[in-house]
Design a protein around this motif. Structure first.
Motif, mmCIF file in Angstrom:
data_model
loop_
_atom_site.group_PDB
_atom_site.id
_atom_site.type_symbol
_atom_site.label_atom_id
_atom_site.label_comp_id
_atom_site.label_asym_id
_atom_site.label_seq_id
_atom_site.Cartn_x
_atom_site.Cartn_y
_atom_site.Cartn_z
ATOM 1 N N LEU A 223 20.733 -1.694 -15.792
ATOM 2 C CA LEU A 223 21.067 -2.701 -14.791
ATOM 3 C C LEU A 223 22.540 -3.091 -14.782
ATOM 4 C CD1 LEU A 223 17.891 -4.948 -15.089
ATOM 5 C CD2 LEU A 223 18.377 -3.146 -13.421
ATOM 6 N N VAL A 224 23.326 -2.612 -15.748
ATOM 7 C CA VAL A 224 24.772 -2.885 -15.701
ATOM 8 C C VAL A 224 25.556 -1.670 -15.221
ATOM 9 C CG1 VAL A 224 24.636 -4.616 -17.512
ATOM 10 C CG2 VAL A 224 25.151 -2.239 -18.126
ATOM 11 N N GLY A 225 24.874 -0.567 -14.964
ATOM 12 C CA GLY A 225 25.545 0.644 -14.510
ATOM 13 C C GLY A 225 25.346 0.877 -13.028
ATOM 14 N N PRO A 226 25.686 2.077 -12.569
ATOM 15 C CA PRO A 226 25.545 2.394 -11.144
ATOM 16 C C PRO A 226 24.101 2.363 -10.660
ATOM 17 C CG PRO A 226 26.113 4.354 -12.417
ATOM 18 C CD PRO A 226 26.286 3.188 -13.331
ATOM 19 N N PHE A 227 23.125 2.460 -11.585
ATOM 20 C CA PHE A 227 21.730 2.360 -11.173
ATOM 21 C C PHE A 227 21.447 1.012 -10.507
ATOM 22 C CE2 PHE A 227 17.396 0.883 -12.210
ATOM 23 C CZ PHE A 227 16.669 1.820 -11.490
ATOM 24 N N ALA A 228 22.193 -0.029 -10.913
ATOM 25 C CA ALA A 228 21.991 -1.345 -10.296
ATOM 26 C C ALA A 228 22.273 -1.292 -8.803
ATOM 27 C CB ALA A 228 22.884 -2.384 -10.974
ATOM 28 N N ALA A 229 23.279 -0.503 -8.410
ATOM 29 C CA ALA A 229 23.582 -0.366 -6.984
ATOM 30 C C ALA A 229 22.473 0.393 -6.269
ATOM 31 C CB ALA A 229 24.915 0.346 -6.805
ATOM 32 N N ILE A 230 21.939 1.436 -6.914
ATOM 33 C CA ILE A 230 20.813 2.170 -6.326
ATOM 34 C C ILE A 230 19.618 1.239 -6.168
ATOM 35 C CG2 ILE A 230 19.164 4.037 -6.697
ATOM 36 C CD1 ILE A 230 21.903 4.997 -5.902
ATOM 37 N N LEU A 231 19.400 0.373 -7.165
ATOM 38 C CA LEU A 231 18.287 -0.568 -7.099
ATOM 39 C C LEU A 231 18.449 -1.522 -5.912
ATOM 40 C CD1 LEU A 231 15.683 -1.559 -8.412
ATOM 41 C CD2 LEU A 231 17.067 -3.029 -9.892
ATOM 42 N N LEU A 232 19.663 -1.972 -5.656
ATOM 43 C CA LEU A 232 19.911 -2.837 -4.498
ATOM 44 C C LEU A 232 19.611 -2.086 -3.200
ATOM 45 C CD1 LEU A 232 20.900 -5.434 -3.207
ATOM 46 C CD2 LEU A 232 23.260 -4.608 -3.488
ATOM 47 N N VAL A 233 19.990 -0.828 -3.140
ATOM 48 C CA VAL A 233 19.713 -0.019 -1.951
ATOM 49 C C VAL A 233 18.208 0.089 -1.706
ATOM 50 C CG1 VAL A 233 19.816 2.326 -0.999
ATOM 51 C CG2 VAL A 233 21.856 1.311 -2.022
ATOM 52 N N LEU A 402 23.665 -3.482 5.232
ATOM 53 C CA LEU A 402 24.006 -3.786 3.837
ATOM 54 C C LEU A 402 23.739 -2.584 2.937
ATOM 55 C CD1 LEU A 402 22.583 -7.425 3.556
ATOM 56 C CD2 LEU A 402 24.996 -6.750 3.620
ATOM 57 N N ALA A 403 22.598 -1.922 3.138
ATOM 58 C CA ALA A 403 22.272 -0.742 2.334
ATOM 59 C C ALA A 403 23.262 0.384 2.574
ATOM 60 C CB ALA A 403 20.856 -0.277 2.655
ATOM 61 N N ALA A 404 23.664 0.575 3.825
ATOM 62 C CA ALA A 404 24.659 1.614 4.137
ATOM 63 C C ALA A 404 25.972 1.328 3.425
ATOM 64 C CB ALA A 404 24.874 1.694 5.645
ATOM 65 N N GLY A 405 26.367 0.057 3.384
ATOM 66 C CA GLY A 405 27.611 -0.299 2.717
ATOM 67 C C GLY A 405 27.564 -0.034 1.228
ATOM 68 N N VAL A 406 26.446 -0.371 0.564
ATOM 69 C CA VAL A 406 26.331 -0.125 -0.874
ATOM 70 C C VAL A 406 26.323 1.367 -1.154
ATOM 71 C CG1 VAL A 406 24.846 -0.431 -2.889
ATOM 72 C CG2 VAL A 406 25.104 -2.299 -1.248
#
Length: 413
Positions: A223-233, A402-406
């Motif tokens: 949750l502190v790495g790039p996976f957190a951004a994927i999770l938001l997507v 928002l998802a496109a931006g992330v």
């Protein structure tokens, strides 16, 4: 040459099992809305109460994904998939004998718990056991879409010749057969894991999360790495998915082009068939998305796809005012694009996470898609109630933007 043949056989065995199980999960998921009107007739209950009862089952479908991912890493995917299939079958048998709406709720809770473990275990199995991962994600997604599109249609046709209790028992039978297949089929669950990882070269490469402290530690790393951004997507994707699919039949039913018609002494509701057709187009979207995972940057493809969903959300109502053909075209494109994203983010999760916690990673993923995403239905219902369809599609466009931006940030970071 012999090694290649063995790998192909292993791939086929895994893909066959997960495709069968995926179709069953979504068949059950989408059969529930078809049965709700019949429960309203059978039991002394109002729509608000039955809505809460159904929401609990759907909520557990998402919330159980996280512990399901932990169990998958610890005990293997085959056991979880078999348990899921037998559990769903048992739940619908219980449903068929439900004497009250509370018993219906109990059956749906059991279904939600059983179904929740499938996605993290099935996707983890693909990512660790299949060499041709992109094709596997594509076929897996297609099978899910077959369940999504044909499940409600099958239930509707069965209801023409039987009551809902009999239909529930009939639905349980194929899950029992699929569960027996899961128990008997043979394959190597970790055939696609690099030797260094299989020998413990990465974090928990061979045993997964085995304690609460390990769960917390591995979760922090994720949750502190790039996976957190994927999770938001995927959370935003879940909000869009539930928001548009839950109430789209209701929106379509209000369009003059889909007014009821009489055929052979029966009243036909054209909007139901249009909705099913939209879901069927998603089969092609799943296939294309899976193929793209092996050919393009998945982050960039996700960004482009969500950009398209922004345009389609804003174009949907204007297309309905132009005529039936433009509406069907926009609807087909919406179904295609909505489902092309799924194999893309599934493959992206595999890239950003270690093999040993892949089940945990997919647990978080489907906690986001189906757990947090379930809020999309509540948001859509509130917006439709107090503001109307134009505002709903504007909100959906905002989720997609928002998802496109992330995703774009991940692509160019």
């Amino acid at each position: 040459m012999m090694q290649t043949i063995a790998v192909n056989r292993n791939d086929r065995a895994i893909v066959g099992l997960v495709s069968l199980a995926h179709a069953m999960v979504h068949t059950y998921e989408l059969s529930i809305p078809i049965l709700i009107p019949l429960w309203l007739e059978a039991f002394p209950v109002d729509r608000a109460t039955i809505g809460v009862i159904v929401a609990v089952g759907y909520g557990l479908f998402g919330l159980g994904a996280l512990p399901g991912g932990v169990l998958s890493d610890r005990f293997g995917s085959r056991r979880l998939i078999a348990g899921c299939l037998f559990g769903m079958a048992a739940s619908f048998v219980v449903l068929s004998f439900a004497p009250s709406i509370l018993a219906v709720g109990f059956a749906l809770v059991c279904w939600g718990i059983a179904a929740s473990v499938y996605h993290p275990s099935g996707l983890s199995l693909i990512s660790t056991g299949v060499e041709a991962r992109g094709n596997a994600f594509a076929y897996h997604g297609i099978a899910g879409n077959v369940g999504i599109a044909l499940g409600p249609l099958a239930v509707t046709l069965l209801l023409l010749v039987a009551d809902w209790r009999t239909v529930a028992i009939v639905l349980a039978a194929p899950a029992v057969v699929a569960g027996l297949v899961a128990v008997r089929v043979r394959f190597d669950e970790r055939a696609a894991v690099p030797e260094a990882e299989a020998d413990g070269g990465d974090s928990k490469g061979s045993v997964g999360v085995g304690s609460l402290s390990e769960f917390v530690a591995e979760s922090k790393l994720l949750l502190v790495g790039p996976f957190a951004a994927i999770l938001l997507v995927v959370m935003l994707d879940g909000l869009y998915y539930r928001g548009v699919l839950t109430f789209l039949p209701n929106v379509l039913s209000e369009f003059p082009a889909f007014a009821p018609v009489e055929f052979a002494g029966r009243e036909i509701e054209p909007y139901r068939y249009a909705y099913s057709g939209l879901l069927m187009v998603g089969v092609l979207g799943q296939y294309v998305g899976g193929k793209l995972t092996d050919r393009v940057s998945t982050e960039r493809a996700i960004a482009v796809s969500f950009g398209a969903l922004v345009v389609l959300a804003l174009a949907f109502l204007p297309a309905s005012e132009v005529g039936l053909v433009p509406l069907l075209v926009v609807g087909a494109l919406l179904g295609f694009t909505l489902f092309v994203i799924q194999p893309l983010y599934q493959a992206t999760v595999a890239v950003y996470t270690p093999a040993g916690t892949r089940g945990l990673s997919y647990g978080y993923t489907y906690l986001g898609v189906f757990g947090v995403g379930a809020l999309g239905a509540a948001i859509a219902g509130g917006v439709l109630q107090y503001a109307g369809p134009p505002t709903l599609f504007a909100v959906l466009a905002l989720f997609a933007a928002l998802a496109a931006g992330v995703a774009a940030w991940l692509s160019y970071r």
